[in-house]
Design a protein around this motif. Sequence first.
Motif, mmCIF file in Angstrom:
data_model
loop_
_atom_site.group_PDB
_atom_site.id
_atom_site.type_symbol
_atom_site.label_atom_id
_atom_site.label_comp_id
_atom_site.label_asym_id
_atom_site.label_seq_id
_atom_site.Cartn_x
_atom_site.Cartn_y
_atom_site.Cartn_z
ATOM 1 N N PHE A 97 0.839 -1.207 0.000
ATOM 2 C CA PHE A 97 0.000 0.000 0.000
ATOM 3 C C PHE A 97 0.874 1.257 0.000
ATOM 4 C CE2 PHE A 97 -2.084 3.363 2.492
ATOM 5 C CZ PHE A 97 -3.175 3.604 1.679
ATOM 6 N N LEU A 98 1.906 1.277 0.864
ATOM 7 C CA LEU A 98 2.803 2.435 0.932
ATOM 8 C C LEU A 98 3.564 2.623 -0.373
ATOM 9 C CD1 LEU A 98 4.354 2.308 4.518
ATOM 10 C CD2 LEU A 98 2.877 4.078 3.572
ATOM 11 N N ILE A 99 3.995 1.529 -0.974
ATOM 12 C CA ILE A 99 4.731 1.618 -2.240
ATOM 13 C C ILE A 99 3.861 2.247 -3.318
ATOM 14 C CG2 ILE A 99 5.782 0.260 -4.093
ATOM 15 C CD1 ILE A 99 6.585 -1.782 -1.896
ATOM 16 N N VAL A 100 2.611 1.788 -3.416
ATOM 17 C CA VAL A 100 1.685 2.328 -4.421
ATOM 18 C C VAL A 100 1.410 3.807 -4.166
ATOM 19 C CG1 VAL A 100 -0.669 2.202 -5.319
ATOM 20 C CG2 VAL A 100 0.609 0.097 -4.913
ATOM 21 N N VAL A 101 1.132 4.158 -2.899
ATOM 22 C CA VAL A 101 0.827 5.547 -2.552
ATOM 23 C C VAL A 101 2.011 6.453 -2.861
ATOM 24 C CG1 VAL A 101 0.365 7.120 -0.640
ATOM 25 C CG2 VAL A 101 -0.918 4.991 -0.823
ATOM 26 N N PHE A 102 3.220 6.051 -2.417
ATOM 27 C CA PHE A 102 4.412 6.864 -2.659
ATOM 28 C C PHE A 102 4.698 7.000 -4.150
ATOM 29 C CE2 PHE A 102 7.175 7.375 1.331
ATOM 30 C CZ PHE A 102 6.060 7.476 2.146
ATOM 31 N N SER A 103 4.560 5.909 -4.906
ATOM 32 C CA SER A 103 4.871 5.933 -6.343
ATOM 33 C C SER A 103 3.890 6.809 -7.116
ATOM 34 C CB SER A 103 4.856 4.509 -6.906
ATOM 35 O OG SER A 103 5.807 3.704 -6.263
ATOM 36 N N VAL A 104 2.598 6.631 -6.844
ATOM 37 C CA VAL A 104 1.575 7.423 -7.542
ATOM 38 C C VAL A 104 1.709 8.897 -7.180
ATOM 39 C CG1 VAL A 104 -0.911 7.849 -7.738
ATOM 40 C CG2 VAL A 104 -0.041 5.498 -7.762
ATOM 41 N N THR A 105 1.931 9.178 -5.897
ATOM 42 C CA THR A 105 2.073 10.561 -5.451
ATOM 43 C C THR A 105 3.286 11.216 -6.094
ATOM 44 O OG1 THR A 105 1.064 9.994 -3.325
ATOM 45 C CG2 THR A 105 2.268 12.060 -3.430
ATOM 46 N N TYR A 106 4.392 10.490 -6.146
ATOM 47 C CA TYR A 106 5.622 11.026 -6.753
ATOM 48 C C TYR A 106 5.408 11.309 -8.241
ATOM 49 C CZ TYR A 106 10.480 11.280 -8.327
ATOM 50 O OH TYR A 106 11.661 11.686 -8.895
ATOM 51 N N PHE A 107 4.763 10.380 -8.950
ATOM 52 C CA PHE A 107 4.500 10.567 -10.377
ATOM 53 C C PHE A 107 3.617 11.799 -10.615
ATOM 54 C CE2 PHE A 107 1.616 9.787 -13.992
ATOM 55 C CZ PHE A 107 2.549 9.741 -15.021
ATOM 56 N N LEU A 155 11.574 23.821 -7.686
ATOM 57 C CA LEU A 155 12.095 23.419 -6.382
ATOM 58 C C LEU A 155 11.370 22.182 -5.859
ATOM 59 C CD1 LEU A 155 13.113 25.667 -3.450
ATOM 60 C CD2 LEU A 155 11.409 23.913 -3.018
ATOM 61 N N GLU A 156 10.042 22.146 -5.999
ATOM 62 C CA GLU A 156 9.260 21.017 -5.488
ATOM 63 C C GLU A 156 9.644 19.707 -6.176
ATOM 64 O OE1 GLU A 156 7.695 21.295 -2.897
ATOM 65 O OE2 GLU A 156 6.197 22.876 -2.816
ATOM 66 N N ILE A 157 9.970 19.778 -7.467
ATOM 67 C CA ILE A 157 10.375 18.578 -8.203
ATOM 68 C C ILE A 157 11.607 17.947 -7.561
ATOM 69 C CG2 ILE A 157 11.342 17.746 -10.388
ATOM 70 C CD1 ILE A 157 9.542 19.851 -11.782
ATOM 71 N N TRP A 158 12.626 18.773 -7.278
ATOM 72 C CA TRP A 158 13.863 18.255 -6.705
ATOM 73 C C TRP A 158 13.723 17.966 -5.220
ATOM 74 C CZ3 TRP A 158 16.962 16.318 -10.012
ATOM 75 C CH2 TRP A 158 17.009 16.850 -11.306
ATOM 76 N N TYR A 159 12.855 18.697 -4.547
ATOM 77 C CA TYR A 159 12.645 18.483 -3.114
ATOM 78 C C TYR A 159 12.071 17.085 -2.852
ATOM 79 C CZ TYR A 159 10.996 19.411 1.666
ATOM 80 O OH TYR A 159 10.784 19.359 3.016
ATOM 81 N N THR A 160 11.074 16.717 -3.634
ATOM 82 C CA THR A 160 10.465 15.395 -3.451
ATOM 83 C C THR A 160 11.347 14.290 -4.020
ATOM 84 O OG1 THR A 160 8.366 14.204 -3.664
ATOM 85 C CG2 THR A 160 9.107 15.410 -5.590
ATOM 86 N N THR A 161 12.132 14.613 -5.080
ATOM 87 C CA THR A 161 13.039 13.621 -5.670
ATOM 88 C C THR A 161 14.170 13.252 -4.713
ATOM 89 O OG1 THR A 161 12.539 14.407 -7.907
ATOM 90 C CG2 THR A 161 14.578 13.167 -7.627
ATOM 91 N N ALA A 162 14.541 14.181 -3.843
ATOM 92 C CA ALA A 162 15.636 13.931 -2.905
ATOM 93 C C ALA A 162 15.308 12.870 -1.868
ATOM 94 C CB ALA A 162 16.030 15.232 -2.211
ATOM 95 N N CYS A 163 14.010 12.566 -1.676
ATOM 96 C CA CYS A 163 13.679 11.606 -0.609
ATOM 97 C C CYS A 163 12.724 10.492 -1.026
ATOM 98 C CB CYS A 163 13.102 12.345 0.599
ATOM 99 S SG CYS A 163 11.534 13.162 0.277
ATOM 100 N N VAL A 164 11.771 10.754 -1.920
ATOM 101 C CA VAL A 164 10.732 9.755 -2.212
ATOM 102 C C VAL A 164 11.292 8.497 -2.896
ATOM 103 C CG1 VAL A 164 8.592 9.304 -3.473
ATOM 104 C CG2 VAL A 164 8.873 11.438 -2.208
ATOM 105 N N PRO A 165 12.142 8.585 -3.948
ATOM 106 C CA PRO A 165 12.672 7.345 -4.540
ATOM 107 C C PRO A 165 13.417 6.475 -3.527
ATOM 108 C CG PRO A 165 13.060 9.200 -6.006
ATOM 109 C CD PRO A 165 12.569 9.777 -4.714
ATOM 110 N N LYS A 166 14.197 7.115 -2.647
ATOM 111 C CA LYS A 166 14.905 6.360 -1.616
ATOM 112 C C LYS A 166 13.917 5.733 -0.636
ATOM 113 C CE LYS A 166 18.429 4.916 0.783
ATOM 114 N NZ LYS A 166 19.331 3.864 0.280
ATOM 115 N N ALA A 167 12.862 6.464 -0.280
ATOM 116 C CA ALA A 167 11.844 5.928 0.633
ATOM 117 C C ALA A 167 11.150 4.711 0.025
ATOM 118 C CB ALA A 167 10.819 7.012 0.967
ATOM 119 N N ILE A 168 10.890 4.742 -1.282
ATOM 120 C CA ILE A 168 10.281 3.595 -1.963
ATOM 121 C C ILE A 168 11.220 2.396 -1.900
ATOM 122 C CG2 ILE A 168 9.488 2.710 -4.193
ATOM 123 C CD1 ILE A 168 8.538 5.574 -4.832
ATOM 124 N N GLY A 169 12.524 2.640 -2.106
ATOM 125 C CA GLY A 169 13.513 1.572 -2.020
ATOM 126 C C GLY A 169 13.593 0.964 -0.629
#
Length: 288
Positions: free
Chosen positions: A2-12, A45-59
């Motif tokens: 559930f968390l993986i789907v939520v984080f991935s969809v939100t990031y996209f 800024l928001e693009i890089w701000y979320t990119t700095a943490c969300v992909p790692k959080a998914i991993g």
Amino acid sequence: MFLIVVFSVTYFLTIVGNVSIIALVRTHPCLHTPMYFFLCNLSFLEIWYTTACVPKAIGIVLGTSQTISFTVCLLQLFFLLSMGSTECFLLAIMAYDRYLAICHPLRYSSLMNSTFCAQLALASWLCGFLAISVLAALISTVSFCGPKGINHFLCDIDSLIALSCTDTRFVELATFIVSIIVVVISCVITLVSYIHIISTILRIPSSRGRQKAFSTCSAHLTVVTLWYGSTIFLYVKPSKLNSLDLNKTINIFNTVVTPLLNPFIYTLRNKDVKEALAKLMFCQILNG
């Protein structure tokens, strides 16, 4: 899962939404104004701000990337806090821009020219990164000799301090002071700007004029409320008073939810953006 789907969809959706805002502003001459110039900076800024943490959080949730070197951890901490500080300054500048537009409309074009806009945007980025450089340098000197498991999905100051086996009072004090300088001062600038804005709007004789004036800053006011509410809770108090588990929840809102909401808030609550988006969709239908 559930968390993986939520984080991935939100990031996209965050990436698509913010890239769309930038593309929309660049392709429509009617949006080539200071307000939308600052909005592009915020979306970038928001693009890089979320990119700095969300992909790692998914991993981390997937179990494929649950470790991080100290150097990369420090870099993540630096970029997250730097871009968070930059966002505070950008939101304050956007509030000042709305203050000039509503309270001094006849002088607005001369005061907020393209050169001054570029200088303000550059200053917000420089100040945001320089302020956090001090904290990153201090954190790099802290010793860690105990367990090395971070109670977080990203590298945060509180989580790192909790693992330290040396005296961290100076680091905590420096964090508190920088937080006061960045968050509180930018928040005060925003608050003072909106006090003048609201008092000016209330003096407008017609209800339609008041509604039009308020509509130009309602989206920004919503974003400011969401951002400062979570940021002040996280950083403007001594670190030892923070609950790490509660911090994780607030950080999810700050790094995952807010970057997603911002482009949609500006799209839904701003007439110019909605009209430009409608024109773009109409042109795409015709071309199709």
